[in-house]
Write an enzyme that holds these catalytic residues in place. Structure first.
Site, short mmCIF file in Angstrom:
data_model
loop_
_atom_site.label_atom_id
_atom_site.label_comp_id
_atom_site.label_asym_id
_atom_site.label_seq_id
_atom_site.Cartn_x
_atom_site.Cartn_y
_atom_site.Cartn_z
N ARG A 114 20.73 -11.13 -7.11
CA ARG A 114 22.23 -11.72 -7.39
C ARG A 114 22.84 -10.51 -7.76
NH1 ARG A 114 18.41 -15.58 -7.41
NH2 ARG A 114 19.25 -17.81 -7.37
N GLY A 153 13.64 -14.15 1.17
CA GLY A 153 14.52 -15.14 1.31
C GLY A 153 15.71 -14.98 0.66
N SER A 180 15.67 -25.79 0.02
CA SER A 180 15.91 -24.40 -0.78
C SER A 180 17.14 -24.52 -1.79
CB SER A 180 15.68 -23.27 0.05
OG SER A 180 15.79 -21.90 -0.80
N GLN A 194 18.26 -21.68 -2.40
CA GLN A 194 18.85 -20.56 -2.12
C GLN A 194 20.27 -20.69 -1.14
OE1 GLN A 194 15.82 -18.16 -0.56
NE2 GLN A 194 15.10 -17.49 -2.38
N SER A 211 14.88 -26.55 -7.48
CA SER A 211 15.02 -25.34 -8.19
C SER A 211 16.54 -25.45 -8.92
CB SER A 211 14.83 -24.10 -7.39
OG SER A 211 13.40 -24.17 -6.96
N GLU A 254 8.37 -22.11 -8.37
CA GLU A 254 7.77 -20.63 -7.83
C GLU A 254 6.54 -20.26 -8.74
OE1 GLU A 254 10.79 -17.54 -10.55
OE2 GLU A 254 11.43 -18.33 -8.50
N HIS A 291 8.67 -21.86 1.83
CA HIS A 291 8.69 -20.52 1.21
C HIS A 291 7.97 -19.55 2.26
CE1 HIS A 291 9.98 -21.07 -3.10
NE2 HIS A 291 10.32 -22.11 -2.47
N ARG A 335 2.85 -14.52 -4.05
CA ARG A 335 2.37 -15.65 -5.43
C ARG A 335 0.79 -16.18 -4.83
NH1 ARG A 335 6.32 -14.94 -8.56
NH2 ARG A 335 8.44 -15.17 -7.97
N LYS A 386 6.08 -7.23 -2.78
CA LYS A 386 7.29 -7.77 -2.70
C LYS A 386 7.86 -7.97 -3.86
CE LYS A 386 8.97 -12.30 -1.26
NZ LYS A 386 9.81 -12.09 -0.11
#
Length: 439
Positions: free
Chosen positions: A28, A97, A174, A176, A203, A325, A352, A400, A425
């Site tokens: 961000r 993503g 998402s 996002q 989220s 997440e 994801h 993950r 990642k």
């Protein structure tokens, strides 16, 4: 793709683990720095595949990202002097993503078309809501494969809307999609009014993080979360000349969670007193599972310290909407719990890096555990310890899922993890960090 033997914990842990910077904040800040007019130095930036992909994407668009070779985690971002991004270029998103969903918005301000592509596995990740939003703002999108997926080309509009533009998208898949549009809303001449048409907002803490970061750059966003509407006023955003990136609190989950599985204690330094990261909810979740959690301050550094006895409590019906997440890490702990757990509010994890719900069921079952997909989540029913057994665990190119498998290996002998390198990642040296924690 080699198999890594996940180490078994043979004694209670006693470790301090320093976690790299937050991926969510790092990427961000990189976007917001690129949208400014003056150089910004980011200190403690995560260096991983996802952030390297973001910097490469920005450099394709004419942004300069200069890495301090002494620290490697200090990066100075200089926006194009013209105020326009470079068009007629290719952007490679990998499987990130935040790159594939945040960078397309910058194409609105380019001087020509921008082509986006990524890893083959990225072609399965949904993109349509954010691209629909850009089309509503006047951009044109040409798909070169399946509609709503990579690869595609965005051609910016000949003129940006000079009024407050209303955009309606369904961001249920998402958060996002919402964040990607909020990041650019201030740059639109009339601002942006963004409506999320879905019934649930996944989220939400990540969206609040975006709002906070935009505000920190001088932006003005009024959020009506109940109505699922965000109003962004037009302004010239500019981050401070220096920004320090918090540690990635979600990446702390495997290490702090290891204290519950193996017993003993693990602590992570530089834990913030207040944060917009969803991982900030982790200590409370671990306490609910039976951990002892404290926040000692040593030599001016604030730690999160988690201690466990190896006894883990199930959570019953557990709404994880706010922090999906960290679901894989929590799932690894709950395999060893004393009662079942139904994690709900995380149906969006199917979109994801892989379908995480399906992957978690597959891998828990692979080691002899019991799990089942729910319409909006996952149920885990503990089994006797002697029913669990080693296996070669798949990671699905998902960082993950790799850390999830390593956590299982703390208490299950014979776990081997395929392609543990996918952890790069977000954790460039996960294997080294994990080994050091155990030693």
């Amino acid at each position: 793709m080699e198999l890594w033997p996940a180490p078994l914990a043979t004694a209670p842990l006693h470790a301090t683990v320093t976690v790299p910077g937050s991926k969510s904040l790092s990427n961000r800040y990189l976007i917001l720095a690129a949208l400014g007019s003056r150089p910004v130095t980011l200190v403690g930036l995560l260096r991983s595949r996802d952030t390297d992909l973001m910097m490469a994407a920005l450099e394709s668009l004419g942004v300069r990202c200069q890495v301090d070779t002494d620290t490697d985690t200090t990066v100075t971002v200089t926006p194009p002097s013209s105020g326009r991004f470079t068009g007629n270029v290719n952007v490679f998103c990998g499987l990130a993503g935040t790159v594939m969903r945040f960078v397309p918005g910058l194409a609105m301000f380019a001087d020509g078309p921008v082509h986006f592509d990524g890893d083959e596995q990225a072609y399965a990740r949904p993109m349509k809501p954010v691209l629909d939003g850009l089309e509503q703002l006047g951009a044109s999108v040409e798909y070169h494969g399946e509609i709503g997926r990579l690869p595609f080309t965005i051609t910016p509009p000949s003129a940006l809307p000079d009024h407050r533009a209303q955009v309606n998208i369904d961001s249920s898949g998402s958060s996002q999609f919402i964040s990607g549009l909020l990041l650019i809303g201030s740059r639109l001449p009339g601002g942006l009014e963004l409506h999320h048409t879905g019934e649930k907002t996944p989220s939400l803490p990540h969206i609040r993080m975006t709002v906070s970061d935009v505000t920190g750059a001088g932006g003005d966003i009024v959020a009506d979360e109940a109505a699922r509407v965000w109003a962004v006023a037009p302004c010239a955003m500019q981050l401070p000349s220096t920004v320090v990136v918090e540690p990635d609190l979600s990446n702390a989950a495997p290490f702090l969670g290891a204290a519950l599985i193996a017993g003993g204690s693990v602590r992570v330094p530089n834990w913030p007193e207040a944060t917009t990261q969803p991982g900030g909810l982790l200590p409370g979740y671990l306490a609910d599972m039976g951990a002892e959690v404290s926040f000692p301050v040593i030599d001016g550094v604030r730690y999160c310290e988690v201690s466990g006895t190896g006894i883990i409590h199930g959570l019953g019906d557990f709404d994880l909407t706010a922090a999906g997440e960290i679901a894989p890490s929590l799932a690894a702990i709950l395999v060893f719990a004393d009662a079942p757990t139904r994690m709900i509010g995380i149906g969006h994890l199917r979109g994801h890096e892989t379908n995480r719900l399906e992957a978690l069921v597959n891998e828990i079952t692979r080691v002899g555990g019991a799990a089942q997909e729910l319409p909006d989540g996952l149920s885990i029913t503990p089994v006797a310890q002697d029913a669990l057994h080693g296996a070669d665990m798949e990671t699905y190119a998902d960082h993950r899922m790799a850390t999830f498998a390593a956590m299982l290996g703390l208490r299950i002998a014979g776990v081997r993890v395929r392609n543990v390198a996918t952890t790069r990642k977000t954790l460039p040296d996960f294997v080294g960090m994990w080994t050091a924690m155990l030693s």
